[in-house]
Design a protein around this motif. Sequence first.
Motif, PDB file in Angstrom:
ATOM      1  N   SER A 118       0.831  -1.210   0.000  1.00  0.00           N
ATOM      2  CA  SER A 118       0.000   0.000   0.000  1.00  0.00           C
ATOM      3  C   SER A 118       0.859   1.251   0.000  1.00  0.00           C
ATOM      4  O   SER A 118       0.540   2.243  -0.686  1.00  0.00           O
ATOM      5  CB  SER A 118      -0.928  -0.013   1.220  1.00  0.00           C
ATOM      6  OG  SER A 118      -0.171  -0.052   2.426  1.00  0.00           O
TER       7      SER A 118
ATOM      8  N   SER B 155      -4.840  -0.317   3.170  1.00  0.00           N
ATOM      9  CA  SER B 155      -4.440  -1.085   1.981  1.00  0.00           C
ATOM     10  C   SER B 155      -5.496  -0.975   0.889  1.00  0.00           C
ATOM     11  O   SER B 155      -5.165  -0.837  -0.299  1.00  0.00           O
ATOM     12  CB  SER B 155      -4.201  -2.547   2.361  1.00  0.00           C
ATOM     13  OG  SER B 155      -5.406  -3.145   2.826  1.00  0.00           O
ATOM     14  N   LEU B 156      -6.768  -1.021   1.273  1.00  0.00           N
ATOM     15  CA  LEU B 156      -7.841  -0.901   0.283  1.00  0.00           C
ATOM     16  C   LEU B 156      -7.924   0.514  -0.270  1.00  0.00           C
ATOM     17  O   LEU B 156      -8.115   0.723  -1.477  1.00  0.00           O
ATOM     18  CB  LEU B 156      -9.168  -1.313   0.923  1.00  0.00           C
ATOM     19  CG  LEU B 156      -9.240  -2.742   1.487  1.00  0.00           C
ATOM     20  CD1 LEU B 156     -10.602  -2.994   2.106  1.00  0.00           C
ATOM     21  CD2 LEU B 156      -8.952  -3.761   0.396  1.00  0.00           C
TER      22      LEU B 156
ATOM     23  N   THR C 114      -5.007   1.194  -2.630  1.00  0.00           N
ATOM     24  CA  THR C 114      -5.198   0.506  -3.915  1.00  0.00           C
ATOM     25  C   THR C 114      -6.184   1.276  -4.787  1.00  0.00           C
ATOM     26  O   THR C 114      -5.969   1.428  -6.003  1.00  0.00           O
ATOM     27  CB  THR C 114      -5.701  -0.925  -3.668  1.00  0.00           C
ATOM     28  OG1 THR C 114      -4.789  -1.613  -2.806  1.00  0.00           O
ATOM     29  CG2 THR C 114      -5.809  -1.685  -4.974  1.00  0.00           C
ATOM     30  N   GLY C 115      -7.264   1.769  -4.168  1.00  0.00           N
ATOM     31  CA  GLY C 115      -8.221   2.553  -4.940  1.00  0.00           C
ATOM     32  C   GLY C 115      -7.603   3.820  -5.498  1.00  0.00           C
ATOM     33  O   GLY C 115      -7.845   4.193  -6.659  1.00  0.00           O
TER      34      GLY C 115
ATOM     35  N   TRP D 174      -5.693  -5.357  -7.632  1.00  0.00           N
ATOM     36  CA  TRP D 174      -6.746  -5.664  -6.654  1.00  0.00           C
ATOM     37  C   TRP D 174      -6.672  -7.126  -6.192  1.00  0.00           C
ATOM     38  O   TRP D 174      -6.872  -7.449  -5.008  1.00  0.00           O
ATOM     39  CB  TRP D 174      -8.125  -5.380  -7.244  1.00  0.00           C
ATOM     40  CG  TRP D 174      -8.557  -3.937  -7.118  1.00  0.00           C
ATOM     41  CD1 TRP D 174      -8.713  -3.037  -8.118  1.00  0.00           C
ATOM     42  CD2 TRP D 174      -8.884  -3.273  -5.904  1.00  0.00           C
ATOM     43  NE1 TRP D 174      -9.110  -1.812  -7.622  1.00  0.00           N
ATOM     44  CE2 TRP D 174      -9.235  -1.939  -6.241  1.00  0.00           C
ATOM     45  CE3 TRP D 174      -8.917  -3.638  -4.572  1.00  0.00           C
ATOM     46  CZ2 TRP D 174      -9.607  -0.996  -5.308  1.00  0.00           C
ATOM     47  CZ3 TRP D 174      -9.294  -2.691  -3.643  1.00  0.00           C
ATOM     48  CH2 TRP D 174      -9.628  -1.393  -3.996  1.00  0.00           C
TER      49      TRP D 174
ATOM     50  N   CYS E 225      -6.117  -7.889  -2.290  1.00  0.00           N
ATOM     51  CA  CYS E 225      -7.174  -8.641  -1.591  1.00  0.00           C
ATOM     52  C   CYS E 225      -6.652  -9.991  -1.092  1.00  0.00           C
ATOM     53  O   CYS E 225      -7.030 -10.453  -0.007  1.00  0.00           O
ATOM     54  CB  CYS E 225      -8.364  -8.843  -2.520  1.00  0.00           C
ATOM     55  SG  CYS E 225      -9.267  -7.316  -2.872  1.00  0.00           S
TER      56      CYS E 225
ATOM     57  N   SER F  10      -4.547  -9.221   1.953  1.00  0.00           N
ATOM     58  CA  SER F  10      -5.411  -8.808   3.064  1.00  0.00           C
ATOM     59  C   SER F  10      -6.144 -10.005   3.666  1.00  0.00           C
ATOM     60  O   SER F  10      -6.203 -10.161   4.887  1.00  0.00           O
ATOM     61  CB  SER F  10      -6.424  -7.765   2.588  1.00  0.00           C
ATOM     62  OG  SER F  10      -5.762  -6.634   2.071  1.00  0.00           O
TER      63      SER F  10
END
Length: 1681
Positions: A1432, A1521-1522, A1525-1526, A1540, A1544, A1547
């Motif tokens: 990330s 982290s999400l 990534t976005g 992604w 994922c 994660s």
Amino acid sequence: MHHLASAYEGRKFILEPYAEDKLRTTQSFARSIRVARTKMPFPQLLALTMARGGSASEIFFDPSTLRRPLPHAVRGVFEVKEEKFGCSTLAMTIKMATKPQNTSLVARVVTGGALGENSDDATEGRVVHLSPEVAHLVADDLLQLLPLLYERFARPDEVDHAAWESLAAHFASSPLGSASDTLLEAAMKYDDKPWTRMKSTVRNPAESWRALAGERSAWGKGRAVVDASAPMVLAYLWHSESYKRRSERSERSYCLLSKVVEIPASNSAYQMYEINIGAGQHRVLCCKWTWHRADNGVYVAALTDISDVPEGGEKDAINATIERGITKSEIVRAVGRGCWTIKPLADDVCSVTLVGQGVLKGYIPDMATKYLLKSTLALVEEVRTNFERNWKEVDDEVRDAFPTPPPLATLAASQVELVTRCRTSLEENVETGLPWEQFASPSGLVTMWSKPAKPIRGDRRVVSGKASCVIDCPALHALHWYFAVDLREHMRESLEGGDLARVVLERPSQHDLSYAMLKKMPFPLTKRELVTRTLCFTEDGGDLIVLFEPLPESYKVDYGFKPNAVRALSRGILRFSSFPGGDKCSATLIQYADLAGRVPVSVVNRNVVAGALSNLCLMRDTFQRDEEVDADARRKLARAIRTNGQIYEAREDELMARVEGELGNLDDRTFEELESHDRLVNMQMVFIDGQSRGIWRGTTVVDACVEDAAAWELLKTTRADKKTKSKSILESGVFRINDHHQVAHAVHDSPVPTFSPRERVVSNIWKQMDDGSLKVFVESTDFDGVPVNKAFVRLTCTFLFEFKELPNSEGVPQTRVTLSGRIDMGGSLPRTFADRGGVKFLMRLSRMRVHHDKSREVDAASSLRIVAMIQNHTEPYTEEEEDMLRDGLARISEVDKLKGKELKMASPATKAKIVFKESDPRAWGYAKTMVQASAVQVLAHALNFVSRADASGDVLEKSLKTINDHHQEAYLLRRAPAPLRNRDGLSRRAWRQLSANKFILVASPMESDDHPIGGEVVRGRFPATIILTGLSENECKFEYSMQLDFGGNVGPAITNLFTGKAMHYATATRDYVQGLRALGDWGEKDGEATAEMFMAKTDAEKQHGKGETRVVARLRELIGRHKGLRELEEKYEWIEVLLRKVVANKLRPAGDSKTKLCNMSVKQAKVIGGALASCIAANLTAPAAVDEWILRYPAMGELDREYVWFRPMMDTIAQRLLESVSWGLKMRLYTGAGLSTMDLLSDMFMIYTYATTEQQGTALSLAIMVGMCLLGQLFLVWVQAHKGPRRTMLKEMLIVLGGMKPGIDAMRVAGGNERAEHAAVNPDMELTVTRAFELVCESIPGTVLQLVALIKYMQENDGDYSKTALGSIIVSACTTGFTAATISFDFDVNPQRRRDEPSFYGYIPDEAGRRTAIFFCMIMNGALLLLLRCVSTALLLVVDGRLVLYYYLGDHVLYLAYKMGRRDLYHWVPLEGAIHVPYAVFQRVSIKAITDFTGVVQFRGAGEMGGVAWLWSQGTAFVTSLVATGIYVENAADPIASVWTIVCTLSGAWLCFALMCLQLMKREYWGTFFSLQTGHAWVKIGFVEGKTDLQKSYILGYNKKLWLSIRDDVLEWTMENWERWEDEKPDWLTATWKAQVEDDMIPAVFLRRLSASAGGQRRRSSAGDIFFGGGGGAQVAPVSN
């Protein structure tokens, strides 16, 4: 106070929580009270209150000790209420006073009136409306009195037992009840159901069954045998509010509230429970208890749900109580029913059966119903475990209560049919068919036969077996042992032997039962099932009979699983016939056994029959009294010899004359010396002219009188001989002619297959001679009772034993035994075989000597005499003696100061060296060690020169001449190895007391006419000095110095090689004196000394027997000569086996054993002892390994609590094993070092790769990171070694540059290395700092940098990636995960930290498998979290580096603001001045960064991040982290398509391993992740609640700003205890720790001493010393709440 106390003399009270049935929170103060219970005499409570100040009825609290100022005063009211069992209840309520009082806070004790009456003061005061925060704060401070009282006076076990005994007496003495009650009658029918055995309970002591009763409803049944009387078990169940029952409910964490309402003048009571079944659902259960005692002593306790109780006032009142007591407004009523049946088996043994039903109702899964059912039935196991006693004692009690079987005439018809079938098939056919054939028996005292059957076509003709022996117990006891298949002994042996099941199916009467066994067979055979009915009865002649036969094939057994087994067959009859007196009986077993299936009949006939008959061997061994029987026979024979008065026949006189003429006059012959395996047995041989067979002669001295020694030789029918010679003796027998004459017959099997067995038939005649000696004449003879057998070769022999009385030695009788003999083996056997046989026969003298050996008693008596002489010594010393002592003292002082070569000793506890003086080519040896005995006792041992302690085989002669009490002349002759001549030494020995606790012993060479120089012996010179310094009553320092000069042509070069070996005398002295100490005198040092003895190799290992290892020989010899270990073995027969397995240290899968100490078996000892190796392999340090081992096995925990020396002994053994093994820890260390090295090499390779692929910026950045890591480690090396030798610093720096420092540091910690004198930190702190440098400087930023490069590479190459770069990243992640896991794991399993902070340390489970699993999960958790965080971060860096700066800057600023807002910014490291604030910020930021990227669980402690902050850090990792990534996908120019998927996957994997870690942890530690405790609160609580001075001493190693508010308490503690510390010298009272203490905290007299020792100015610890030094004994390390 004494007058007031006398009014309550003998009264007891229990301190309990006081609360209403339902606690409602309003604006007024109301709070549930903590649970704290105690038991103490009431006068002690009054004394406690007066000690706090004020009158006897008041306890004063200082408001300044509270954490916040109080707006109002507080009054605590104690209420005393009468309770059962001679105890009272002391309850405490908290109320607010109406007027502010600034002087004191008062808690009143109700003392007016009798117990149970409240005085008016108890109700004074009105409730003040305060905020809940203030009210709770006040209550917390005031209620601290309750745990203090509990800690000081609690005796829960005593209270519980007093209550149970009182209730049991009530139940036993109550009139017989009536079962006419409708509810009771219904409950007694609960057992009438189709039960199905629960899976996996068939091997448990507590069996369980279940029966379905509809949806969400099931019945359960549990049964167990409990080692207590029936009334006691009922008392345990009835008294549901005991400490034990409450703690059990607390551990299961499902019972929230409980209440008991007894119904007066009845056998009934109501019990109410509120149960938490999970998922926020609660159930209320209310049942009525009713108990009943039948006329046969069986107790029945019925448990009826309140819904089944008839309507009425009683039921309405109970329902109203339930409504007031529940904690939730919406709650579901559950239904519970059950029945306890308690049947006595003996006075203190009973069978307990529980049948119960639980209906939870509401919307819950069936799994919850099953769980509740198992929890209910677990109460049976709880009862069994609570009263568990030694199984052998319980079996004996049940055996004593077993009634005599009924006569045959009284049996039922079905039983008579069973008798008829068994007798027809077995007993009546004994005399028919082929004859019985005897075969080899496993025991020499059990005779076995087999009876072949005539083959019949189409039928399996399996042979029958018969066995017969004598049992040393009454016939009824032997019958019960065989008949009662469910005895604890049988059940344990069956399960340990691998049986899958052993269950009793039916028991129509006490003498008729059916049982089933499921046996596991060797591959490839299928399991075998035995389903048998057994019956016992009494025959008309008084014999007791046991019969058994298989049940029909149609009878199916419920094991809880499908057995998939073949039904085997077994039928037999066992007859017991009592001997006169009734203390012995004969047993004869006839048995038929067939494994059935496809097992060949030949295999059954050869093995199965012998195995079935071996039960008789096991029975005989169980009741055997062989030693007692043999000793009684010898006493009778010795008594007959003493009475003499024998009349000899002419043929007996002739025989004695022949033997005397052949062997009696050999003194003028020249004998050849033979080598003897026993130095105390002299062996010789001579050849008479004209004879081909030599004559052997052996001589020894036996510690027994003449009659006892002769009786040992003459008794040829001992059971011990039969057992030891059962395999080598084919036939044997003794024929008594008269009291002094017997004929002995024996057939010896030949060890050589081609040679025939040798038969010996000899006459033995003993005679008392005129000179007082006794002779035994042995000669071969022809005896009519033993016909000649052509299958054997008859040998001829002649022996003469002479027993001559010698003067007593220290009160012990002495007899000189001389054995002369000649043997002719007959046949064509070479003479060399006969010669060997003669030497072997002479070893019988050694066995005789060992049997009567009393060397320990003789040496102990000699030592006591010498000790008395030393203590009463008053003789003056001559000038010559003074000079000798002065020279000896000067020699050892000089040798001690000289530097020399350190020697490696067998025991690391002994330090030794060899040194050289100027102009002296011969070396001097010096050794020192600690001996667990007083200096006087060790000196007495050294002065006892002729003691038997020296068991060396090369000592030929020792003699001592006493000049006076302090002066001796000692002579020693030793055998020298060929071709050297024997050496002797003659020395003058003198001792003197130098001071109160210091002695010296000097040995100087001398010459004397008594032992002239010359002949075949060379004179040596061996000057020596011993200094003994007493350190305590049971410990002294032993110093030894010696020089060797063998004389003759042996030069200094050869002599110096043996000087180091001579230094082993120090270890031998320590071990010998240690062996004299009784078990009751052992302390921690004794455990350590004994462990060193276990680990040191001995000469006994070289003579280990066939089939035994060196460790077995070492342990056997050590225990045999060690008094304390012999006492321990007498108490625990399995201790030698346990120690063998521990010392052998063979790495095997660890087995499981939950057996209590009192029921340990030899097989379980093997399992537990062998498991220590796996613990050593899984832990970093020896104490951590031993701690895991002790926690895993309850029996070892009991042993640890029983003996203070046990854990130090095991720690020392584990440490020595840890230093020697090549697997486990070393593999783990090499793994860590290998990963670090691989990480370094991969980083270097990537630097090269980046530099050659036009990524010089990345290469330079990575090189800087690696360089910073190495520089940090080099800086640490400088801090550690700059005060030591430069060579050491250079060596450590080379280790850093080689990338091996983490592994080397871990090895030092594992080896138990202590902090070096020049070092600034302890090895464990050095290891932690090294790991931190790796994480902060290299692993985390390096991984981020390489990921950025990899992402850019993938963007430029359409998703393709570099395998080399990915491999380097994975290696870095694995290294980081391993490092993070080891930090947390090693801190948590440390035993000292677990003892100091049990509420924080201990989350790692104790089971080996779960430990390994959680360690792996922690590695994966750290590695995956690092990858997730770094990915990330790298994604944001690729988009815009400012995003990373803004995020991490904001995150850390927010974290620092959180810390400052809670006044928790200062770190625990004790820095002062301007640096402490920047350091605190740096430390907080660094720890947070490490936690963010690795999730080190250790840093959740209050001293570091704190539980909530740590949890927030882990949660943000998933969210960021999400988000990152976005942002990357939306803003990157050419984002990676699979980003992604990667994020994922990482994660999800990290989340799974994190949850697995949480699941594997002990659940009671989950709360530490939600803790809000601050660092200053943690530090202060550690001091306030510390139970030992060591725990309190840690506070001075922390930043004083954290404990400034309690500085006065710390000051009071140091001032009150400093003088005691200086006297006791605890290990933690080091110079480093003293340097941390401020001057005003040290008493003036000791402060002046410290200043004087420092040259006038006391040196205080600098900040660097405190940080890197760890405060000596104080634990300066990142710890917790």
